[in-house]
Design a protein around this motif. Sequence first.
Motif, PDB file in Angstrom:
ATOM      1  N   GLY A 191       0.822  -1.203   0.000  1.00  0.00           N
ATOM      2  CA  GLY A 191       0.000   0.000   0.000  1.00  0.00           C
ATOM      3  C   GLY A 191       0.857   1.256   0.000  1.00  0.00           C
ATOM      4  O   GLY A 191       0.553   2.243  -0.696  1.00  0.00           O
ATOM      5  N   GLU A 192       1.960   1.215   0.756  1.00  0.00           N
ATOM      6  CA  GLU A 192       2.885   2.345   0.769  1.00  0.00           C
ATOM      7  C   GLU A 192       3.572   2.494  -0.580  1.00  0.00           C
ATOM      8  O   GLU A 192       3.763   3.619  -1.080  1.00  0.00           O
ATOM      9  CB  GLU A 192       3.916   2.156   1.880  1.00  0.00           C
ATOM     10  CG  GLU A 192       3.331   2.223   3.287  1.00  0.00           C
ATOM     11  CD  GLU A 192       4.359   1.894   4.349  1.00  0.00           C
ATOM     12  OE1 GLU A 192       5.551   2.219   4.157  1.00  0.00           O
ATOM     13  OE2 GLU A 192       3.971   1.303   5.387  1.00  0.00           O
ATOM     14  N   GLU A 193       3.953   1.355  -1.197  1.00  0.00           N
ATOM     15  CA  GLU A 193       4.572   1.410  -2.524  1.00  0.00           C
ATOM     16  C   GLU A 193       3.629   2.037  -3.546  1.00  0.00           C
ATOM     17  O   GLU A 193       4.068   2.694  -4.499  1.00  0.00           O
ATOM     18  CB  GLU A 193       4.964   0.003  -2.983  1.00  0.00           C
ATOM     19  CG  GLU A 193       6.090  -0.632  -2.186  1.00  0.00           C
ATOM     20  CD  GLU A 193       6.332  -2.081  -2.581  1.00  0.00           C
ATOM     21  OE1 GLU A 193       5.669  -2.562  -3.532  1.00  0.00           O
ATOM     22  OE2 GLU A 193       7.170  -2.733  -1.941  1.00  0.00           O
ATOM     23  N   LEU A 194       2.325   1.839  -3.332  1.00  0.00           N
ATOM     24  CA  LEU A 194       1.331   2.378  -4.259  1.00  0.00           C
ATOM     25  C   LEU A 194       0.996   3.840  -3.975  1.00  0.00           C
ATOM     26  O   LEU A 194       0.146   4.424  -4.662  1.00  0.00           O
ATOM     27  CB  LEU A 194       0.061   1.520  -4.197  1.00  0.00           C
ATOM     28  CG  LEU A 194       0.207   0.083  -4.726  1.00  0.00           C
ATOM     29  CD1 LEU A 194      -1.040  -0.729  -4.425  1.00  0.00           C
ATOM     30  CD2 LEU A 194       0.494   0.086  -6.212  1.00  0.00           C
ATOM     31  N   GLY A 195       1.628   4.416  -2.967  1.00  0.00           N
ATOM     32  CA  GLY A 195       1.466   5.836  -2.727  1.00  0.00           C
ATOM     33  C   GLY A 195       0.784   6.235  -1.441  1.00  0.00           C
ATOM     34  O   GLY A 195       0.675   7.429  -1.136  1.00  0.00           O
ATOM     35  N   LEU A 196       0.293   5.278  -0.648  1.00  0.00           N
ATOM     36  CA  LEU A 196      -0.349   5.619   0.611  1.00  0.00           C
ATOM     37  C   LEU A 196       0.702   5.923   1.674  1.00  0.00           C
ATOM     38  O   LEU A 196       1.797   5.365   1.657  1.00  0.00           O
ATOM     39  CB  LEU A 196      -1.240   4.471   1.088  1.00  0.00           C
ATOM     40  CG  LEU A 196      -2.403   4.074   0.171  1.00  0.00           C
ATOM     41  CD1 LEU A 196      -3.111   2.849   0.743  1.00  0.00           C
ATOM     42  CD2 LEU A 196      -3.375   5.226  -0.017  1.00  0.00           C
ATOM     43  N   SER A 197       0.338   6.777   2.610  1.00  0.00           N
ATOM     44  CA  SER A 197       1.237   7.013   3.732  1.00  0.00           C
ATOM     45  C   SER A 197       1.249   5.772   4.616  1.00  0.00           C
ATOM     46  O   SER A 197       0.299   4.972   4.605  1.00  0.00           O
ATOM     47  CB  SER A 197       0.762   8.211   4.549  1.00  0.00           C
ATOM     48  OG  SER A 197      -0.436   7.889   5.250  1.00  0.00           O
TER      49      SER A 197
END
Length: 273
Positions: A191-197
């Motif tokens: 999820g972080e890799e996809l742009g989420l904090s």
Amino acid sequence: MNKPTLTFIGGGNMANSLIGGLIAKGYPADAITATDPLEANRQQLASTFGVQTSTDNMAAAAKAEVILLAVKPQVMKTVTETITGALGHRPLIISIAAGISMASLEQWLSADLPIVRCMPNTPSLVQTGAAGLFANGQVSDDQKQLTSDILNAVGTSCWLQTEAEIDAVTAVSGSGPAYYFLIMEIMQEIGEELGLSPEVSRQLTLQTALGAAKMAVSSDVDAAELRRRVSSPGGTTERAIEAFEAGNLKTLFREAMNSAVKRAAEMADELAN
């Protein structure tokens, strides 16, 4: 009606969980004793739950109608040797130590005693545990019900027909929480890799896991049907599931869980000596 007197040999996390669950469900604190060599553990149990505490395993066992062995598997043999002389009244023995076989318990205690072997899991610490139970031939129906009542104070329990099923329980629910933690860890990372904090990815991942579990528990259909209902034809979820299947996720899980079963059997052999 008076409740049976309980003695917990060992005052660690699992004992804390069970005692807390029992007290929350109305079990009288004065009917529970917990022994532990560490003063800090005894003080915590006494101050939090109001139960009696002791360092004398034998004296505590002598007055108990039910004895719960909540010590580490590596010291179980030594601990059982400290109470064998106090079991003439034939109390119910419940072992919640992983990897200790019924044969070992009967050898160290007595095959004439009613003994239940229990495989709980760590969510018991937050009152959502799952446990598999296996009884020897000395355990009565009333004692089985009492055992269920004790374990159900922190979740749910299931009776097994054979002791061999304990290893399967270990693979499913004993080790199972770690599988879900791993999935959560991976989902949060991607999820972080996809742009989420990190904060947003963590919050969404954990709430999704909680929501999915609640839906599965409350539903009148199985997990496969729930998955199908979420996977709209041609949609995003279907594409993700296809990727999991192409990567042989089921085969990987099968290998992992069978490895857990194999290791459980190995540990039982190692701890028997």
